[in-house]
Structures are given as structure tokens and as C-alpha cells.
Write a protein that holds these residues in place. Structure first.
Motif, PDB file in Angstrom:
ATOM      1  N   GLN A 131      -5.736   2.309   4.518  1.00 23.29           N
ATOM      2  CA  GLN A 131      -5.017   1.044   4.517  1.00 23.29           C
ATOM      3  C   GLN A 131      -3.672   1.925   5.479  1.00 23.29           C
ATOM      4  O   GLN A 131      -3.014   0.161   6.174  1.00 23.29           O
ATOM      5  CB  GLN A 131      -5.061  -0.174   3.566  1.00 23.29           C
ATOM      6  CG  GLN A 131      -6.775   0.334   3.071  1.00 23.29           C
ATOM      7  CD  GLN A 131      -7.810  -0.317   4.421  1.00 23.29           C
ATOM      8  OE1 GLN A 131      -6.831  -1.369   4.498  1.00 23.29           O
ATOM      9  NE2 GLN A 131      -8.871  -0.226   4.222  1.00 23.29           N
TER      10      GLN A 131
ATOM     11  N   PHE B 136       0.590  -1.206   0.195  1.00 32.00           N
ATOM     12  CA  PHE B 136       0.096   0.036   0.042  1.00 32.00           C
ATOM     13  C   PHE B 136       0.781   0.983  -0.166  1.00 32.00           C
ATOM     14  O   PHE B 136       0.332   2.173  -0.327  1.00 32.00           O
ATOM     15  CB  PHE B 136      -1.059   0.087   1.312  1.00 32.00           C
ATOM     16  CG  PHE B 136      -1.824  -1.025   1.061  1.00 32.00           C
ATOM     17  CD1 PHE B 136      -2.366  -1.215   0.096  1.00 32.00           C
ATOM     18  CD2 PHE B 136      -2.719  -1.504   2.883  1.00 32.00           C
ATOM     19  CE1 PHE B 136      -3.690  -2.878  -0.150  1.00 32.00           C
ATOM     20  CE2 PHE B 136      -3.118  -3.016   2.087  1.00 32.00           C
ATOM     21  CZ  PHE B 136      -3.808  -3.259   0.960  1.00 32.00           C
TER      22      PHE B 136
ATOM     23  N   ILE C 261      -6.932  -4.593  -1.423  1.00 31.91           N
ATOM     24  CA  ILE C 261      -7.763  -3.285   0.208  1.00 31.91           C
ATOM     25  C   ILE C 261      -8.442  -4.462   0.667  1.00 31.91           C
ATOM     26  O   ILE C 261      -8.823  -4.064   2.313  1.00 31.91           O
ATOM     27  CB  ILE C 261      -7.702  -1.845  -0.343  1.00 31.91           C
ATOM     28  CG1 ILE C 261      -9.042  -2.338  -1.180  1.00 31.91           C
ATOM     29  CG2 ILE C 261      -6.884  -1.565  -0.997  1.00 31.91           C
ATOM     30  CD1 ILE C 261      -9.950  -1.026  -1.694  1.00 31.91           C
TER      31      ILE C 261
ATOM     32  N   ALA D 126     -12.809  -0.047   3.010  1.00 31.40           N
ATOM     33  CA  ALA D 126     -12.015  -0.734   1.982  1.00 31.40           C
ATOM     34  C   ALA D 126     -13.317  -1.821   1.367  1.00 31.40           C
ATOM     35  O   ALA D 126     -12.890  -1.601   0.096  1.00 31.40           O
ATOM     36  CB  ALA D 126     -11.346  -1.832   2.125  1.00 31.40           C
TER      37      ALA D 126
END
Length: 247
Positions: free
Chosen positions: A69, A24, A150, A111
């Protein structure tokens, strides 16, 4: 290996958190810097469709979700080393309380919302969310980091790490404030730019847009309840056992 054994395996949980944060964080870096350096992007007639600057990127819920995230897994790693992953600690440290709140209120519902909404619209008509003209300039792996991974990692997190949910009213209020702020934000963007953030909004009339926004917010709030239900269901036996031992 059972989920209790996974939960007890500090190394396993930490590795998962490192993997999630690594991809991420790199996704944020790549979308922020490398895309602009791409030769294909510089010469593409469709360059204008790819958000380049930070103000352009923060129009997108996908980008906000990626930031959430990355933040969540940073907090998770800090908790892995200096906090606690006990099921029911008597005095959970601040980092653990923040980790639990962030997962319950934002990380999980946002998400899932981004993943489900994007791929549903993509299946109906990809031109509404990710036009084909973006394929030469927007790598498919980055698209999956933003809209697929995610979901994969946040669902995996649900099974390897228990969290204590906040009061339902407080959790829903926090999520509602976030989503409300985002809807206000995209209207501000529309007012000053004259263009909707998402192509799908261009084809909807005002009554349809109102219904669409109401459905998105309602769906996101329902995801909070889903996360709470799954968390309590998956960890019910372990939490009950942990409470017995602590008494």
C-alpha cells in the motif's frame, strides 16, 4: 461532486494519496521502531507474541500488504505530479502503467484479502489471529491501519482513479506468483522455527490446512476479478465518453 469531477480534481486526488501514504508510512515506522521502545512491551510477559525484528515482521501478510500500500501511494503521488490521470491516455507514461499494474495485480486484491480474512477470523475467535494478550502492547489504531484502513483507502481509490487492467492472464499470474511465494515462505518459517506464523494454523490438521490455503489463494484470485469488474463497471460511461472524444 460526481466521480468524474473528483477525477478531474487533481488537488482532491493528491490529498487522498497523501493521507493514505502518510498513515501507511507512519504505520510501517511505528511497527518497525516505536513498538520496540514501548515500556509496556519491554516489561510484558507476552513480548514474544509481538514481531519485533524485520525478519519477524515479514512473516506476516499484513506487513507485506502495508508495504504494498505504501509503495502504491508513493507511485500514485509520482504519477499525480509527473504522470497522468487521464482516463485513456494515448501514450501512458511508465509510472502510470506501473501504477495501474500494481493496483490491479497486488494492491487491491491483497488489501481486501487481508482485511476480510482478518476480521472474519477475528469475529469467529480473535485468539486465532489477534490474541487479547496483545492489547496492552499493540495499539488498536495500528491494528486498524493494518487491517481496516487498507480496505477503506483502496476502495476509495477505485472510485476516484481509473486504471487500465493488464491482460487477465498476466494479472492473475502475477498475483498467483505472489501468493504462492508467500505460502512457500511461511512453510520455510515453520520449518526453521517450529511455529506457524498464524495461531489458526496450529489448530488445523494437514487436510484442513491444505483446504485453508487453497481457499485463501482462490479467494485472493477471485478478488482480482472483482476489482476488474468493479473498475469496468464504475468507469464504463466515463471511459466510453473519453474514447469518443479522442476519436
Amino acid at each position: 461532486m460526481t466521480k468524474v469531477e473528483l477525477y478531474k480534481s487533481r488537488v482532491f486526488v493528491t490529498i487522498i494519496h497523501l493521507c493514505a501514504l502518510g498513515q501507511f508510512a507512519y504505520g510501517l515506522y511505528y511497527s518497525s521502531f516505536e513498538i520496540q521502545r514501548s515500556y509496556k512491551l519491554k516489561t510484558s510477559l507476552n513480548r514474544r507474541l509481538v514481531p519485533e525484528s524485520l525478519p519477524q515482521k515479514i512473516k506476516l501478510l499484513s506487513y507485506w500488504s502495508l508495504i504494498i500500500q505504501a509503495l502504491y501511494y508513493i507511485v500514485s503521488l509520482v504519477n499525480d505530479f509527473v504522470g497522468t490521470n487521464e482516463l485513456t491516455p494515448k501514450k501512458p507514461p511508465a509510472v502510470r502503467r506501473f501504477k495501474d499494474w500494481l493496483m490491479a495485480t497486488l494492491a487491491f486484491p491483497v488489501a481486501i484479502n487481508v482485511g476480510v480474512t482478518f476480521w472474519t477470523l477475528y469475529a469467529i475467535d480473535r485468539e486465532l489471529v489477534f490474541p487479547k494478550v496483545l492489547d496492552p502492547v499493540f495499539p488498536s489504531w495500528l491494528n486498524h491501519v493494518l487491517h481496516t484502513n487498507i480496505v477503506v483507502f483502496i476502495v476509495l481509490e477505485l472510485f476516484i482513479s481509473y486504471r487500465s487492467y493488464p491482460k487477465r492472464s498476466q494479472g492473475l499470474a502475477g498475483l498467483a506468483i505472489f501468493m504462492g511465494a508467500y505460502l512457500v515462505w511461511i512453510h520455510v518459517v515453520k520449518h526453521y522455527s517450529g511455529v506457524w506464523v498464524y495461531p489458526v494454523l496450529e489448530v488445523l490438521q494437514l487436510p484442513q490446512r491444505i483446504l485453508f490455503f487453497a481457499a485463501v489463494v482462490g479467494f485472493t484470485l477471485s478478488l482480482y476479478l472483482l476489482g476488474e469488474f468493479l473498475n469496468n463497471t464504475v468507469w464504463a460511461k466515463e471511459v466510453k465518453l473519453a474514447k469518443r472524444k479522442s476519436n
